[in-house]
Scaffold this active site. Structure first.
Site, PDB file in Angstrom:
ATOM      1  N   SER A 250     -24.061 -12.522   9.631  1.00  0.00           N
ATOM      2  CA  SER A 250     -23.941 -13.752  10.413  1.00  0.00           C
ATOM      3  C   SER A 250     -22.551 -14.392  10.360  1.00  0.00           C
ATOM      4  O   SER A 250     -22.065 -14.861  11.396  1.00  0.00           O
ATOM      5  CB  SER A 250     -25.016 -14.753   9.979  1.00  0.00           C
TER       6      SER A 250
ATOM      7  N   ASP B  89     -23.277 -22.351  -4.545  1.00  0.00           N
ATOM      8  CA  ASP B  89     -24.674 -22.400  -4.146  1.00  0.00           C
ATOM      9  C   ASP B  89     -24.800 -23.020  -2.761  1.00  0.00           C
ATOM     10  O   ASP B  89     -24.257 -24.104  -2.494  1.00  0.00           O
ATOM     11  CB  ASP B  89     -25.459 -23.228  -5.164  1.00  0.00           C
ATOM     12  N   GLY B  90     -25.510 -22.341  -1.877  1.00  0.00           N
ATOM     13  CA  GLY B  90     -25.614 -22.809  -0.500  1.00  0.00           C
ATOM     14  C   GLY B  90     -26.382 -24.107  -0.360  1.00  0.00           C
ATOM     15  O   GLY B  90     -26.045 -24.936   0.498  1.00  0.00           O
TER      16      GLY B  90
ATOM     17  N   GLU C 221     -21.344 -18.237  -0.377  1.00  0.00           N
ATOM     18  CA  GLU C 221     -21.962 -17.086  -1.029  1.00  0.00           C
ATOM     19  C   GLU C 221     -21.803 -17.245  -2.533  1.00  0.00           C
ATOM     20  O   GLU C 221     -20.694 -17.408  -3.034  1.00  0.00           O
ATOM     21  CB  GLU C 221     -21.328 -15.786  -0.549  1.00  0.00           C
TER      22      GLU C 221
ATOM     23  N   HIS D 253     -30.029 -12.876  14.448  1.00  0.00           N
ATOM     24  CA  HIS D 253     -28.718 -12.900  15.086  1.00  0.00           C
ATOM     25  C   HIS D 253     -28.806 -13.118  16.590  1.00  0.00           C
ATOM     26  O   HIS D 253     -27.905 -13.726  17.183  1.00  0.00           O
ATOM     27  CB  HIS D 253     -27.962 -11.618  14.739  1.00  0.00           C
TER      28      HIS D 253
ATOM     29  N   HIS E  61     -26.045 -19.040   3.041  1.00  0.00           N
ATOM     30  CA  HIS E  61     -26.287 -17.823   2.262  1.00  0.00           C
ATOM     31  C   HIS E  61     -25.655 -16.663   3.023  1.00  0.00           C
ATOM     32  O   HIS E  61     -26.337 -15.844   3.642  1.00  0.00           O
ATOM     33  CB  HIS E  61     -27.785 -17.594   2.053  1.00  0.00           C
TER      34      HIS E  61
ATOM     35  N   ASP F 171     -30.385 -19.147   5.407  1.00  0.00           N
ATOM     36  CA  ASP F 171     -30.969 -17.802   5.398  1.00  0.00           C
ATOM     37  C   ASP F 171     -31.070 -17.302   3.961  1.00  0.00           C
ATOM     38  O   ASP F 171     -30.380 -16.375   3.560  1.00  0.00           O
ATOM     39  CB  ASP F 171     -30.083 -16.882   6.249  1.00  0.00           C
TER      40      ASP F 171
END
EC number: 2.1.1.266
Length: 288
Positions: free
Chosen positions: A101, A144-145, A119, A18, A41, A170
């Site tokens: 995030s 799905d990211g 997500e 971060h 994610h 991430d």
């Protein structure tokens, strides 16, 4: 996928991730043009550090809680101060919480910026929608990211193409080293569609030497430059636990190291055990 970030929220890896994320976003916002941020994610957006999940691991106590006690914002390097103030702003409204995030990004957005947060897990996505509800600049996608990398780039807003993007990748690394192959394939495909995007890729460090194949393949991607910022809170001599983590930036903003480098040693001193270390490694330097 069974990963729940609530067990790890606010740990040393979150701190590094971060700090770097906000430094990159701030650098990009020095220009007026809008920015599209894609969080592949995203998690649930905000975490209760007093929950049974967080308490079971105690990772936040060795992360954000320790940092806040050791380094008041006024005594912190600029990038760390920026991060501590962002966390404090969230905690002033939700005491005992920690921002993920997507919430940190949402709080930093300007009117012309946009966030797409992905997500996959239904429960986490529902929680994230509640956290970001009412903000027209933010959109939550239960998907799905990695698939989103291809679907949401190049970015558009109201049919108009946005010229700049920051992509945070991430993943949970449940598949361990196999995750790197999936990640690199997704990033390569995304660069094919939007080559100027800035990528911020988080990765865990157990034994650092095992990352060499990942670094070689990342350096071979069609990007102008690539740099990795790492924080190890203990020596990387145990493959059984996460000894540190890194943030790999592809197409990083110009001179971003001047913002991040001064933060690494103080973070290692505040969060590290004996043998803690830090490093900045250019995998691919920009051509003059």
């Amino acid at each position: 996928m069974n990963y729940r970030h609530a067990f790890h929220a606010g740990n040393h890896a979150d701190v590094l991730k971060h700090v770097v994320l906000l430094a990159v976003l701030d650098a990009l916002q020095r220009k007026d043009a809008g920015i599209f941020v894609l969080d592949t994610h995203a998690g649930r957006g905000r975490y209760d550090l007093g929950s049974d999940q967080a308490g079971r691991t105690g990772e936040a106590e060795a992360g954000i809680v320790r940092l806040q006690a050791a380094m008041p914002p006024g005594a912190a390097p600029a990038a760390v101060r920026r991060y501590l103030e962002a966390v404090a702003a969230v905690q002033s409204l939700e005491p005992g919480s920690y921002p993920g995030s997507p919430l940190l990004v949402a709080d930093a957005l300007r009117d012309q910026d946009r966030l797409a947060a992905c997500e996959l897990l239904p429960e986490e996505a529902t929680a994230l929608k509640a956290v970001l509800a009412g903000d027209p600049r933010c959109h939550v996608h239960q998907r799905d990211g990695y698939a989103a990398l291809a679907a949401l780039l190049p970015p558009r807003d109201g049919g108009q193409r946005l010229g700049r993007a920051l992509v945070l990748v991430d993943p949970p690394y449940e598949a361990q080293d196999a995750e790197f192959a999936t990640l690199l394939a997704g990033v390569r495909a995304a660069l094919g569609k939007f080559p100027q995007a800035v990528f911020a890729i988080w990765y865990p460090i157990k034994r650092r030497a095992t990352l060499m194949p990942f670094f070689r393949k990342a350096a071979a991607l069609p990007v102008k430059s690539a740099v990795a910022f790492e924080l190890l809170v203990r020596p990387d001599d145990s493959p059984l636990r996460m000894n540190g983590s890194g943030m790999l930036l592809l197409n990083p903003p110009w001179q971003i190291e001047k913002a991040i480098d001064p933060a690494l040693k103080p973070l290692a001193q505040a969060l590290g055990e004996t043998g803690a270390s830090w490093r900045t490694t250019w995998l691919k330097a920009a051509e003059n």
